[in-house]
Write a protein that holds these residues in place. Structure first.
Motif, PDB file in Angstrom:
ATOM      1  N   SER A 199       0.961  -1.184   0.166  1.00 23.10           N
ATOM      2  CA  SER A 199      -0.101   0.059   0.122  1.00 23.10           C
ATOM      3  C   SER A 199       0.831   1.089   0.162  1.00 23.10           C
ATOM      4  CB  SER A 199      -0.944  -0.013   1.407  1.00 23.10           C
ATOM      5  OG  SER A 199      -1.835   1.227   1.266  1.00 23.10           O
ATOM      6  N   PHE A 200       0.668   2.216  -0.995  1.00 24.46           N
ATOM      7  CA  PHE A 200       1.481   3.342  -1.083  1.00 24.46           C
ATOM      8  C   PHE A 200       0.800   4.329  -1.763  1.00 24.46           C
ATOM      9  CE2 PHE A 200       3.786   0.266  -3.636  1.00 24.46           C
ATOM     10  CZ  PHE A 200       3.140   0.600  -5.150  1.00 24.46           C
ATOM     11  N   SER A 201       1.207   5.618  -2.011  1.00 20.49           N
ATOM     12  CA  SER A 201       0.599   6.644  -2.987  1.00 20.49           C
ATOM     13  C   SER A 201       0.881   6.550  -4.486  1.00 20.49           C
ATOM     14  CB  SER A 201       0.693   7.819  -2.279  1.00 20.49           C
ATOM     15  OG  SER A 201      -0.090   7.969  -0.935  1.00 20.49           O
ATOM     16  N   ASN A 202       0.012   6.855  -5.274  1.00 19.06           N
ATOM     17  CA  ASN A 202       0.376   7.055  -6.750  1.00 19.06           C
ATOM     18  C   ASN A 202       1.025   8.550  -6.903  1.00 19.06           C
ATOM     19  OD1 ASN A 202      -1.968   8.820  -6.738  1.00 19.06           O
ATOM     20  ND2 ASN A 202      -3.009   7.182  -7.943  1.00 19.06           N
ATOM     21  N   ALA A 203       1.050   9.169  -8.136  1.00 17.95           N
ATOM     22  CA  ALA A 203       1.657  10.151  -8.391  1.00 17.95           C
ATOM     23  C   ALA A 203       0.726  11.360  -8.097  1.00 17.95           C
ATOM     24  CB  ALA A 203       2.096  10.407 -10.062  1.00 17.95           C
ATOM     25  N   LYS A 204      -0.674  11.165  -7.920  1.00 20.07           N
ATOM     26  CA  LYS A 204      -1.667  12.079  -7.514  1.00 20.07           C
ATOM     27  C   LYS A 204      -1.796  12.028  -5.985  1.00 20.07           C
ATOM     28  CE  LYS A 204      -4.220  11.417 -11.815  1.00 20.07           C
ATOM     29  NZ  LYS A 204      -5.467  11.114 -12.324  1.00 20.07           N
ATOM     30  N   GLY A 205      -1.113  11.231  -5.341  1.00 19.04           N
ATOM     31  CA  GLY A 205      -1.320  11.269  -3.600  1.00 19.04           C
ATOM     32  C   GLY A 205      -2.357  10.226  -3.277  1.00 19.04           C
ATOM     33  N   GLU A 206      -3.178   9.673  -4.144  1.00 20.58           N
ATOM     34  CA  GLU A 206      -4.079   8.843  -3.955  1.00 20.58           C
ATOM     35  C   GLU A 206      -3.439   7.510  -3.319  1.00 20.58           C
ATOM     36  OE1 GLU A 206      -6.911  10.445  -7.392  1.00 20.58           O
ATOM     37  OE2 GLU A 206      -5.522   8.863  -7.836  1.00 20.58           O
ATOM     38  N   PRO A 207      -4.073   6.638  -2.585  1.00 19.10           N
ATOM     39  CA  PRO A 207      -3.621   5.595  -1.796  1.00 19.10           C
ATOM     40  C   PRO A 207      -4.005   4.404  -2.796  1.00 19.10           C
ATOM     41  CG  PRO A 207      -5.775   6.305  -0.915  1.00 19.10           C
ATOM     42  CD  PRO A 207      -5.079   7.389  -1.576  1.00 19.10           C
ATOM     43  N   VAL A 208      -3.107   3.337  -2.974  1.00 21.23           N
ATOM     44  CA  VAL A 208      -3.226   2.127  -3.834  1.00 21.23           C
ATOM     45  C   VAL A 208      -2.819   1.062  -3.255  1.00 21.23           C
ATOM     46  CG1 VAL A 208      -3.229   3.467  -6.241  1.00 21.23           C
ATOM     47  CG2 VAL A 208      -1.072   2.468  -5.222  1.00 21.23           C
ATOM     48  N   SER A 209      -3.386  -0.179  -3.420  1.00 24.42           N
ATOM     49  CA  SER A 209      -2.860  -1.357  -2.906  1.00 24.42           C
ATOM     50  C   SER A 209      -3.038  -2.474  -3.893  1.00 24.42           C
ATOM     51  CB  SER A 209      -3.890  -1.627  -1.474  1.00 24.42           C
ATOM     52  OG  SER A 209      -5.174  -1.497  -1.857  1.00 24.42           O
ATOM     53  N   GLY A 210      -2.685  -3.553  -3.533  1.00 25.96           N
ATOM     54  CA  GLY A 210      -2.349  -4.978  -4.366  1.00 25.96           C
ATOM     55  C   GLY A 210      -1.515  -5.784  -3.868  1.00 25.96           C
ATOM     56  N   THR A 211      -1.354  -6.851  -4.601  1.00 29.51           N
ATOM     57  CA  THR A 211      -0.404  -8.177  -3.809  1.00 29.51           C
ATOM     58  C   THR A 211       0.678  -8.315  -4.813  1.00 29.51           C
ATOM     59  OG1 THR A 211      -2.491  -9.205  -3.205  1.00 29.51           O
ATOM     60  CG2 THR A 211      -0.331 -10.574  -3.550  1.00 29.51           C
ATOM     61  N   LEU A 212       1.784  -8.436  -4.265  1.00 30.31           N
ATOM     62  CA  LEU A 212       3.271  -8.828  -5.240  1.00 30.31           C
ATOM     63  C   LEU A 212       3.532 -10.163  -4.697  1.00 30.31           C
ATOM     64  CD1 LEU A 212       4.715  -6.682  -6.863  1.00 30.31           C
ATOM     65  CD2 LEU A 212       6.472  -6.317  -4.852  1.00 30.31           C
ATOM     66  N   VAL A 213       3.950 -10.856  -5.700  1.00 31.97           N
ATOM     67  CA  VAL A 213       4.189 -12.271  -5.284  1.00 31.97           C
ATOM     68  C   VAL A 213       5.814 -12.206  -6.036  1.00 31.97           C
ATOM     69  CG1 VAL A 213       3.948 -14.791  -6.010  1.00 31.97           C
ATOM     70  CG2 VAL A 213       2.045 -13.211  -5.942  1.00 31.97           C
ATOM     71  N   ASP A 214       6.739 -12.643  -4.927  1.00 33.30           N
ATOM     72  CA  ASP A 214       8.083 -12.428  -5.115  1.00 33.30           C
ATOM     73  C   ASP A 214       8.552 -13.886  -5.345  1.00 33.30           C
ATOM     74  OD1 ASP A 214      10.672 -11.845  -5.396  1.00 33.30           O
ATOM     75  OD2 ASP A 214      11.088 -11.768  -3.590  1.00 33.30           O
ATOM     76  N   SER A 215       9.198 -14.353  -6.212  1.00 37.94           N
ATOM     77  CA  SER A 215       9.642 -15.577  -6.779  1.00 37.94           C
ATOM     78  C   SER A 215      11.232 -15.688  -6.602  1.00 37.94           C
ATOM     79  CB  SER A 215       8.975 -16.156  -7.979  1.00 37.94           C
ATOM     80  OG  SER A 215       9.581 -15.242  -9.022  1.00 37.94           O
ATOM     81  N   PRO A 216      11.889 -16.725  -6.369  1.00 37.82           N
ATOM     82  CA  PRO A 216      13.381 -16.881  -6.296  1.00 37.82           C
ATOM     83  C   PRO A 216      13.907 -16.562  -7.807  1.00 37.82           C
ATOM     84  CG  PRO A 216      12.716 -18.688  -5.230  1.00 37.82           C
ATOM     85  CD  PRO A 216      11.433 -17.891  -6.288  1.00 37.82           C
ATOM     86  N   GLY A 217      15.211 -15.850  -7.849  1.00 36.25           N
ATOM     87  CA  GLY A 217      15.762 -15.700  -9.144  1.00 36.25           C
ATOM     88  C   GLY A 217      15.919 -17.056  -9.766  1.00 36.25           C
ATOM     89  N   PHE A 218      16.348 -17.130 -11.007  1.00 35.87           N
ATOM     90  CA  PHE A 218      16.278 -18.392 -11.842  1.00 35.87           C
ATOM     91  C   PHE A 218      17.477 -18.119 -12.862  1.00 35.87           C
ATOM     92  CE2 PHE A 218      12.826 -16.246 -13.591  1.00 35.87           C
ATOM     93  CZ  PHE A 218      13.313 -16.072 -15.005  1.00 35.87           C
ATOM     94  N   GLN A 219      18.091 -19.209 -13.299  1.00 37.30           N
ATOM     95  CA  GLN A 219      19.072 -19.269 -14.336  1.00 37.30           C
ATOM     96  C   GLN A 219      18.677 -20.139 -15.440  1.00 37.30           C
ATOM     97  OE1 GLN A 219      21.405 -17.411 -14.372  1.00 37.30           O
ATOM     98  NE2 GLN A 219      21.836 -16.751 -12.316  1.00 37.30           N
ATOM     99  N   GLU A 220      17.436 -20.794 -15.376  1.00 37.25           N
ATOM    100  CA  GLU A 220      16.901 -21.459 -16.454  1.00 37.25           C
ATOM    101  C   GLU A 220      15.389 -21.426 -16.271  1.00 37.25           C
ATOM    102  OE1 GLU A 220      17.409 -26.233 -14.711  1.00 37.25           O
ATOM    103  OE2 GLU A 220      18.873 -25.468 -16.012  1.00 37.25           O
TER     104      GLU A 220
END
Length: 303
Positions: A199-220
């Motif tokens: 949750s953080f603000s956009n360029a207009k100062g409006e709050p936005v939220s969502g989900t971020l899925v972080d996956s391990p780095g890969f080489q193949e």
């Protein structure tokens, strides 16, 4: 799962030896007497990202809205790996954004711009940023793109994906460390996929939220779960050429009268992208040979 009576997170186990769950899965659980839960049923998945070879399939995340593939101005990113992610996302019917990190390194950015233009010409959004030195600016830059969506971050090792995650979700580093300590007991290293609410603000100062899925780095990034036609149609620059080859069953590899190969020769199809296509198709042939060797059956993936 979350206990509806206490709003506390409860650890859940699977029945038997089933381990084919992934981040984003929707499941039905029941509470046990010891305060833990048991997964009873898996709901139908949508937009599942995975990678695979002839030995196994690794589920990455499900029920996604989009994928953001992280590359960098330096070190050099692999276009083979990027191209494979694009094909996997096309099969999962997911839009991909290409996030270019370390763009404050101007000379390195200028060096790769011609390659980035190839992806822009194919309709992919290319986002230039420097999250390490501009966390708030990166948040504002991505806010509307990520708002109300579940976004999977993918990237080969060393591209700055962790820096991006920490810029978007400052508490992610601590949360990841705590999970690692739990999962890595008795082990030297642990890799896992984790979802974070942001949750953080956009360029207009409006709050936005969502989900971020972080996956391990890969080489193949294996694509044995794809059918050859999915690879062919996943190359967007091929679509206008399909059906124009001399032979209806042309695989665009060694056949005469191939419209795709002609387009590569005259420069209207990028040579590196075509090389990716050939490599993936050859991989599928290899997987087919291995399957036939051990089972005596052809295992062509269904469309």
């Amino acid at each position: 799962m979350t206990d509806p009576t206490s709003n506390k997170t409860i650890s859940c186990v699977t029945r038997g030896k089933r381990i084919d769950y992934c981040v984003g899965d929707l499941v039905e659980c029941s509470l046990s007497g010891d305060g833990t839960g048991v997964i009873e049923k898996l709901a139908t998945r949508e937009h599942l990202m995975k990678r695979s070879d002839h030995r196994k399939t690794k589920l990455i995340a499900s029920n996604l809205d989009q994928v953001m593939c992280v590359v960098a101005t330096e070190p050099d990113f692999s276009e083979q790996l990027l191209g494979r992610v694009l094909l996997a996302a096309d099969e999962a019917q997911l839009r991909v954004h290409i996030f270019v990190s370390k763009c404050d390194l101007k000379s390195s950015l200028e060096r790769i711009e011609p390659r980035l233009d190839v992806y822009r010409s194919l309709g992919f959004s290319v986002i230039l940023a420097a999250p390490k030195n501009n966390e708030q600016e990166t948040q504002k830059q991505l806010a509307d793109l990520l708002a109300n969506k579940t976004t999977l971050l993918l990237g080969q090792s060393g591209m700055g994906k962790s820096t991006l995650v920490n810029a978007l979700v400052p508490e992610a580093q601590q949360a990841t460390r705590e999970i690692s300590e739990v999962l890595a007991s008795g082990k030297h290293t642990t890799t896992f996929t984790k979802s974070f609410q942001f949750s953080f603000s956009n360029a207009k100062g409006e709050p936005v939220s969502g989900t971020l899925v972080d996956s391990p780095g890969f080489q193949e990034y294996g694509l044995s779960h794809l059918h050859p036609s999915q690879v062919e149609h996943g190359m967007s620059e091929f679509k206008a050429l399909l059906g124009s080859c001399q032979f209806r069953d042309c695989r665009h590899l060694d056949e005469p009268g191939c419209a795709v190969k002609k387009a590569v020769s005259d420069g209207s199809v990028d040579k590196r992208r075509y090389d990716l296509f050939c490599k993936v198709m050859n991989d599928l042939d290899f997987y087919q040979e291995i399957a036939y060797k051990f089972t005596g059956k052809n295992h062509i993936r269904k469309k």
